[in-house]
Every structure is written in C-alpha cells, then in structure tokens.
Design an enzyme around this catalytic site. Sequence first.
Site, short mmCIF file in Angstrom:
data_model
loop_
_atom_site.label_atom_id
_atom_site.label_comp_id
_atom_site.label_asym_id
_atom_site.label_seq_id
_atom_site.Cartn_x
_atom_site.Cartn_y
_atom_site.Cartn_z
N GLU A 116 0.82 -1.21 0.00
CA GLU A 116 0.00 0.00 0.00
C GLU A 116 0.85 1.26 0.00
OE1 GLU A 116 -2.97 0.25 -0.67
OE2 GLU A 116 -3.62 -1.84 -0.48
N TYR A 152 -6.43 6.63 3.91
CA TYR A 152 -6.62 5.57 2.93
C TYR A 152 -5.91 4.28 3.34
CZ TYR A 152 -5.53 2.40 -0.73
OH TYR A 152 -5.36 1.23 -1.40
N ASP A 202 -9.85 5.77 -2.07
CA ASP A 202 -8.69 6.32 -2.75
C ASP A 202 -9.20 7.11 -3.95
OD1 ASP A 202 -9.55 4.37 -4.49
OD2 ASP A 202 -7.53 3.97 -5.23
N CYS A 259 -13.36 2.28 -15.05
CA CYS A 259 -13.81 3.66 -14.94
C CYS A 259 -12.62 4.55 -14.59
CB CYS A 259 -14.90 3.76 -13.88
SG CYS A 259 -15.90 5.26 -13.94
N CYS A 266 -17.55 2.28 -20.47
CA CYS A 266 -18.91 1.95 -20.00
C CYS A 266 -19.42 0.63 -20.58
CB CYS A 266 -19.86 3.09 -20.33
SG CYS A 266 -19.39 4.67 -19.57
N CYS A 268 -18.55 -1.93 -18.16
CA CYS A 268 -18.87 -1.66 -16.76
C CYS A 268 -19.99 -2.57 -16.26
CB CYS A 268 -19.28 -0.20 -16.59
SG CYS A 268 -19.68 0.23 -14.88
N CYS A 314 -25.84 4.06 -13.89
CA CYS A 314 -24.83 5.04 -13.48
C CYS A 314 -25.39 6.44 -13.63
CB CYS A 314 -23.58 4.88 -14.35
SG CYS A 314 -22.35 6.18 -14.14
#
Length: 309
Positions: free
Chosen positions: A39, A122, A140, A195, A202, A205, A210
């Site tokens: 991380e 985060y 994030d 995205c 899309c 997706c 949305c």
Amino acid sequence: MSFSKGNGTEELLEWYRDNARDLPWRRPGVTGWQILMSEVMLQQTPVSRVAPIWEQWVARWPVPSAMAGSSQGEVLRAWGKLGYPRRALRLHECARVLAADFDDVVPSDVDALLTLPGVGAYTARAVACFCYGARVPVVDTNVRRVVARAVHGLVDAGNPSTTRDLADVEALLPTDTARAATMSAALMELGAVICTARSADCARCPLPDCAWVDAGKPPSTAAPKKVQKFAGTDRQVRGKLLDVLRAGSGAVEKARLDIVWPQDPAQRDRALDSLLVDGLIEQTDDGLFALAGEGAQPSPPRNSSTATR
DNA sequence: TTCCGGCTAA
DNA sequence: TTAGCAGGAA
C-alpha cells in the site's frame, strides 16, 4: 445513498469475483506487513512499477523486525526509483515501531493503524479491509471517481473531502462484513481498470445503472486545476542528488553532487539542505554526504590497497 | 494548500 | 507534452 436506481452491489461483486487482477499482494497468505508495504509503495505509483520491487521486499524483509534491522540507507537503495523516497523512510520507521511496540504484527484496528508513520486515512482502511476483512470504507482516488460518477453524476470528484467521501462509501457497503470488504476492493478495481480518469469504458462496466451515464456523461464544470510541474523544480533536483548517493556505495564529496545540477547552485544547495532536513541523507564529520544511516560506515578503504599504488 | 519522484499512455 | 498514478504530512 446507493448507485443510481438499482442497487448494483451484486453485479459489482460478481464482476470482481470473475475479473479481479491477479496482483501478487492479493495472493493468499500475504501478511499485514506485506500488504502494508504494498500500500505504501502504491501511493501515487502504478501497479506495474511496484510489483517487482514488492516481491524483492517481501523476500528480504518478510517481517517488520527484519527491516528494522536494516539501515535507512539500505531501504532507500532498495526503494530504487519508485519516487517519493520519504515513503521508504516512513516505512522503515514504521517497521521499527511495529517491532518495538506491536509485537512485530500490523494491527487490525483502524485507529491503531493511523498512528503509524506513513499511514493515513486511505492506507489504514486499506490494510484493515484487504488484510483483515474489516467492513470499512476504503477511499482512494479511484473510489472517489467511481462514486462521483455512478452516484453523483459527475465526471470527477470535486474538492476531496475525506469525511464526506468516507460517509458516501460507507453508505454503499453491504451489511455483511465479508461482502463489504469485497465491495471495497471491487470499487477500487472498477476505478483502476474500467472507470479510469482518462476514459470510462462503460461498455464493460458491470454497474446496471450510473448517474453520470443517465445524465448524458456531462463534462467537468470545475475550473482547470493547477498543474504541479516537475521539470526544473526542487523535486527534480532532489531526485538527481539522491540518485548519486543511491548509485554509489559510500559517502561522496559535495563536488560529486554539484555536477548533476550545475545550472542553479542556489537551487541545488536548497534541495540538498531539504534532503538533510527530511533525513534522507546525512553529512559526515569530514563534510561528505551519504544516504541516511550510511555516513558513519567506513567508506571504501582508500589506503588499504596500497599495493596498487 | 502545497510539497514530495519518476514514469508512461495518449 | 502532459495528465495521472491504491496518498501523507506539514
């Protein structure tokens, strides 16, 4: 708060189950410390650049106490050119704290995680969620963008408000802990793969609905944000200076540093001083410069090989 | 808010 | 050329 009309939770979870990238830190058996290392490395740094370094670090410093036993300079060298080397320094300090105060184990509690060096809002939640399966919102830049689009109908998140964003995502999480943890990972994955900031794919997706698409994909209305330049900045100079010390093996004379930025001595000295202030480098008693923790080490013996002279 | 690296896809 | 990248700290 939910995705626009239908609740896309099931679709998102299913998509993640079938399409999640096979990232090394997602393998079973990876420890909290190893997740934490990933991380920190991933902060502002793409996955493709982190993966090979992370593999080396897991092998070299499998537990915090192992890293605590190495010098700062060794960690900075291993960090290589990942960028923002203060992260490496914080991770080293974090390892020391974990070894000394946490029994060499990364805590699972968000508040405890937040006390660790280099661990912010985060990263604390990412570790709690991805390692310990906690039901906490993990926000994030990816999640922020996905929520801005799917929920609020905006291309981009506006002014990042940690409090509001955490509440937004919290409201999206399923009640069930395990599903919530997967949901957080899925939201991030969606923002990282489908995205993205540059393009919204899309067609691929998984969300059934949305808000941004429903609104006709309106462009950003925000004022153009100021670009943080790099060329010619102190950051670039710091990078060049540190690169000299990283590449070499011991302390060097200032002249060796001066040559990497001859065009502006004032800026160069300012950058050098800031590296000292940050604790990334240090100055030896005889005025040489070295990576942090390496100034006291005996420089390569200059006179020991007198046979060659 | 600003500073803090280095790389690369478009 | 540059926007953007699994952010944190002062």
